[in-house]
Design a protein around this motif. Sequence first.
Motif, short mmCIF file in Angstrom:
data_model
loop_
_atom_site.label_atom_id
_atom_site.label_comp_id
_atom_site.label_asym_id
_atom_site.label_seq_id
_atom_site.Cartn_x
_atom_site.Cartn_y
_atom_site.Cartn_z
N SER A 162 33.22 48.25 36.45
CA SER A 162 34.36 47.96 37.17
C SER A 162 35.32 47.16 36.28
CB SER A 162 34.03 47.36 38.42
OG SER A 162 35.36 46.89 39.11
N GLU A 163 34.77 46.82 35.24
CA GLU A 163 35.79 45.96 34.22
C GLU A 163 36.98 46.67 33.79
OE1 GLU A 163 33.17 45.00 30.97
OE2 GLU A 163 32.00 43.44 31.85
N ILE A 164 36.98 48.08 33.76
CA ILE A 164 38.15 48.70 33.19
C ILE A 164 39.33 48.60 34.05
CG2 ILE A 164 37.74 50.75 34.30
CD1 ILE A 164 38.45 52.18 31.29
N LYS A 165 39.13 47.91 35.09
CA LYS A 165 40.20 47.47 36.23
C LYS A 165 40.75 46.40 35.83
CE LYS A 165 38.26 50.06 40.08
NZ LYS A 165 37.49 49.97 41.34
N LEU A 166 40.26 45.52 35.00
CA LEU A 166 40.82 44.04 34.63
C LEU A 166 40.58 43.16 35.85
CD1 LEU A 166 43.77 44.44 32.24
CD2 LEU A 166 41.31 43.82 31.49
N ALA A 167 41.56 42.54 36.18
CA ALA A 167 41.60 41.52 37.27
C ALA A 167 41.25 42.10 38.51
CB ALA A 167 43.02 40.56 37.40
N ALA A 168 41.39 43.40 38.62
CA ALA A 168 40.76 43.95 39.83
C ALA A 168 39.46 44.57 39.83
CB ALA A 168 42.05 45.17 40.22
N THR A 169 38.80 43.99 38.97
CA THR A 169 37.39 44.01 38.90
C THR A 169 36.64 43.79 40.26
OG1 THR A 169 37.13 43.77 36.51
CG2 THR A 169 35.10 43.56 37.85
N THR A 170 35.84 44.81 40.87
CA THR A 170 35.22 44.70 42.04
C THR A 170 34.05 43.61 42.09
OG1 THR A 170 35.74 46.85 42.60
CG2 THR A 170 34.08 45.80 43.92
N HIS A 198 34.48 41.07 26.93
CA HIS A 198 33.78 40.45 25.99
C HIS A 198 33.47 38.82 26.76
CE1 HIS A 198 32.43 37.95 22.43
NE2 HIS A 198 33.19 37.05 22.73
N TYR A 199 34.57 38.53 27.28
CA TYR A 199 34.47 37.27 27.90
C TYR A 199 33.75 37.22 29.21
CZ TYR A 199 36.00 32.61 30.29
OH TYR A 199 35.96 31.58 30.95
#
Length: 532
Positions: free
Chosen positions: A459-467, A437-438
């Motif tokens: 790629s959001e499903i990787k959280l902070a590891a988003t590419t 959301h953010y």
Amino acid sequence: MKTPCDEMAIEAGSAAVPCAEAEPWILVVAILGSSMAFIDSTVVNVALPAIQSGLGGTVTDMQWVVESYALLLSALILTGGASGDVFGRRRMFLLGVSVFVTASVACGLAGNIRELVIARAVQGLGAAFLVPGSLSIISASFSESKRGRAIGTWSGFTAITTAAGPVLGGWLIQHASWRWAFFLNVPIATAVIALTLRWVPESRAEKKGEEIDWMGALLATAGLTGVTYGFIESSSRNWTNAAVGGALLAGGACLVGFWYAEKRSGSPMVPFDLFRSANFSGGNLLTFFLYAALGIFFFLFPLNLIQVQHYSATATGAAALPFILLMFLLSRWSGGLVARFGAKRPLVIGPLIAAIGFLCFSIPSTGGSYWRTFFPGFVVLGLGMAVTVAPLTTAVMGAASRNRAGTASGINNAVARVAGLLAIAVLGMVMLGLFSHYLNGHVGALGLPDEMLRAVKLSEIKLAATTVPDGLNAAAAAKLGGMIAAAFVFGFRTILLICAGLSVVSSGFAWWMLRENDPKHTGMASVQPNTD
């Protein structure tokens, strides 16, 4: 195989009490065996960013790396303890250690996430026999006059090894590979097996005709698996997906079946009549909500430190030391609170202090010294848990008759583990929704091409590891990286507010349900903080 003391052992019912020469070695076995499982739980959380980087994978995959282990351990820990009473405590302990170390090697050799998740599940199966076996061996091997001191020694040394484990594991992850977080178990397990065969006498429960509640174990495992699968996979699929909905329905049905089967079992894994006691029910409700908060916190916090704050794995492993050391150093003082005030008052105050600790963790953004950002939170959270753990043990153990104290303690430990299991599944899904959301609300300001926006979205499903997509200029890439970090901090802060709320709810259950016990009563087992 006979131990050197078997010829001299005093028979106490059907449990062999060893000679004095063996007692220090039995303690070493119990400490090393249980520490292996406790260390693994904390080290794997520190290893998650390196695993994600090395094997690839989404936050759902990282949830399964933690949850597959916790699932089997939570569902079968009571069965593991009962099987030792029936089939022999040393035998089942050795089985647990052997399965655990074999699975640890498989984890270290895993070539992909699927292999790692399967190996972690087998690790959890081994731990379900290893963890209760270590304490039951102490209880069976020491006379009543020595048992309290032995359990206290076990508790103190497992706390020390649990504190040192993440630091050593973090150093190995940083300087060698995340795989060494699992290979570390091999020399420990080898020593445990050798010492067990040489020094630990076999023992069983005195009562004959005890049965293992296999149906309860099967239904609990199936129920928790279905519910956990449904919540975790809903993040990458959706609630209308047939597999998600089917898993939740089947899991819920199995949990209802578990309740029905336990009510009618002659030797239930969970005797529900214990919950007629307000203190037992209130203590376990407190445990569930408080340890749910701890479970999701210790899952997300290493990801924050390594992927957002850019801490090393070694520093991340050391970050929680104030929390662990405070609990260790204040455990005796906390037991004294029960003697002075009874269990209820500390159990109202302790979770409220823990709630303040969680709020402290919600303040930092990115950057800043550890001593000004996260250290205060660990001090306050550690104090809150130190105030809570011994009185909680006393309330739960005091609610059961003496011959059911072990069952009461086992149920309370299982509740703590199930709480962490479900919190990571449910609040992990919430965290992903907040992050998405953010990020979706801010990334449009960069004016990225549609194909790059889609790549970020996927790629959001990787959280902070988003590419960060290739082809962006340096300035836009830096801005997107900052947005990804900010999105994680936003989600993390919100989750910490939820954790604080869960802690307040747990305090409320203590205030509402607990009745004052005899302040002189003390328990002998303890709930270990759940950090997998």
